[in-house]
Write an enzyme that holds these catalytic residues in place. Structure first.
Site, PDB file in Angstrom:
ATOM      1  N   ARG A 249     101.550  30.401  -6.552  1.00 19.35           N
ATOM      2  CA  ARG A 249     100.497  29.402  -6.755  1.00 19.35           C
ATOM      3  C   ARG A 249     100.981  28.424  -7.812  1.00 19.35           C
ATOM      4  NH1 ARG A 249      95.960  31.719  -9.977  1.00 19.35           N
ATOM      5  NH2 ARG A 249      96.828  30.427 -11.614  1.00 19.35           N
ATOM      6  N   HIS A 253      94.282  28.309 -10.766  1.00 22.90           N
ATOM      7  CA  HIS A 253      93.548  29.100  -9.766  1.00 22.90           C
ATOM      8  C   HIS A 253      92.556  28.202  -9.035  1.00 22.90           C
ATOM      9  CE1 HIS A 253      91.308  32.263  -7.826  1.00 22.90           C
ATOM     10  NE2 HIS A 253      90.213  31.868  -8.433  1.00 22.90           N
ATOM     11  N   TYR A 262      98.004  31.057 -19.691  1.00 22.62           N
ATOM     12  CA  TYR A 262      98.507  32.406 -19.421  1.00 22.62           C
ATOM     13  C   TYR A 262      99.860  32.446 -18.696  1.00 22.62           C
ATOM     14  CZ  TYR A 262      95.959  31.395 -15.048  1.00 22.62           C
ATOM     15  OH  TYR A 262      95.479  30.806 -13.894  1.00 22.62           O
TER      16      TYR A 262
END
Length: 352
Positions: A249, A253, A262
């Site tokens: 990805r 998100h 993160y």
């Protein structure tokens, strides 16, 4: 357990020609077109969201080969049961671009799939649709139909009970289901290595006596050939399978997320080298006469297609706010009726 990853097309555009039997030049260019279309649609949607012209969006950037490669082997009689990050697959199967803009713009009419397409609505609840996929497959089997069900979900779905229930039931009763997991390495901010102790997600199939297959999810040829093989096996022998597509990805998100909190930029740079569109472009340029002039023409054509879809989306007459309360109950409960009356009053549409 050690599984060998299926790869046909590498990052430099080198291809194992013996492994692409059945993929015509026409189909290669169709794959390339659809992958670019998915990316352009996605980029435009992100822009619209940032301008306040669309709701929260889950980006598909980086997963175009997985999306397109899994959908193209399906036949008209087959079912596709998606999660929510499968725009490329939906476009490959014939869903209009405008409808996906409507859906992510918060208009329920965008979730309405045309009657001639066997596609279930997007499933936001992680992994819940895997149960539905098995149910549809069992119904087809009982009826004696030759249709296959292809489900798609992310790595996060393998941490849900529904995933294990679906695989177990499908194995015991031999449901014609192809379970595809798009392992993009993140369940929102949770890395896949924190979700499981196994080296791969595909090897989880062994717990249910199913075959598990590991595939380079950024290699559209490998995805297509693998899914085609197991779709036809499910059709002929009613054997389910678990296919893990290893991809990444590249974006957040969703637009409500900030992935820079993160993960590091270095990780992104490494995966950019494996970009699924760039590797197919390199192959087509070296072997099938693709050129920068043809690339420019294609991108201009697809951009016009996307812009037309945006105009169609923004020209759709909005629904009345009271539609929020309909379609759930045959007879509306008193407390829902009260809430609807309040909305009517608030929105100036009348009411007590």
């Amino acid at each position: 357990m050690k599984l060998k990853m299926v790869q046909i097309l590498d990052e430099k555009g080198n291809c194992d020609e013996k492994a692409i039997d059945g993929i015509s030049e026409e189909l290669m260019f169709k794959m390339y077109r659809l992958m670019n279309l998915a990316r352009l649609w996605n980029d435009k949607a992100l822009s619209l969201q940032r301008q306040g012209r669309m709701g929260t969006l889950a980006s598909v950037r980086g997963q175009e080969a997985s999306n397109v490669g899994m959908a193209l082997p399906l036949q008209p009689e087959d079912w596709f049961v998606p999660a929510f990050r499968e725009y490329g697959a939906l476009f490959a199967l014939g869903v209009p671009l405008k409808d996906q803009y409507l859906y992510w713009g918060g208009d329920e009419r965008g979730a309405r799939i045309a009657d001639d397409l066997k596609i279930t609505p997007a499933c936001i609840t992680i992994g819940a649709h895997l149960i539905h996929a098995v149910g549809i497959a069992m119904a087809a089997k009982i009826r004696g139909e030759k249709s296959v069900v292809l489900s798609s979900s992310g790595d996060g779905s393998t941490s849900q009970g529904d995933f294990h229930e679906a695989l177990n039931f499908s194995a015991v009763y031999e449901a014609p289901v192809v379970f595809v997991i798009q392992n993009n390495h993140w369940a929102i901010s949770l890395p896949v290595e924190k979700q499981t102790k196994t080296k791969t997600l595909a090897e989880k199939a062994a717990a249910y006596a199913l075959e598990g297959v590991l595939v380079d999810g950024n290699d559209v040829f490998a995805v297509y050939q693998t899914v085609r093989k197991y779709v036809e096996r499910a059709r002929e022998k009613s054997q389910p399978v678990l296919i893990e597509l290893v991809t990444y990805r590249m974006g957040d998100h969703t637009t409500a997320d900030d992935a820079s909190r993160y993960r590091t930029p270095e990780i992104i740079k490494e995966w950019e080298k494996k970009d699924p569109i760039e590797r197919l472009k390199k192959y087509l340029t070296k072997n099938h006469g693709w050129s920068e002039a043809k690339e420019k023409k294609l991108i201009e054509e697809l951009t016009r297609e996307v812009e037309t879809a945006v105009k169609e989306y923004e020209n759709v007459e909005p629904l009345e706010p009271t539609h929020l309360f309909r379609h759930m109950y045959h007879e509306m409960p008193w407390h829902i009726s009260e809430q609807m009356a309040e909305v009517k009053e608030f929105s100036g549409l009348g009411g007590k």
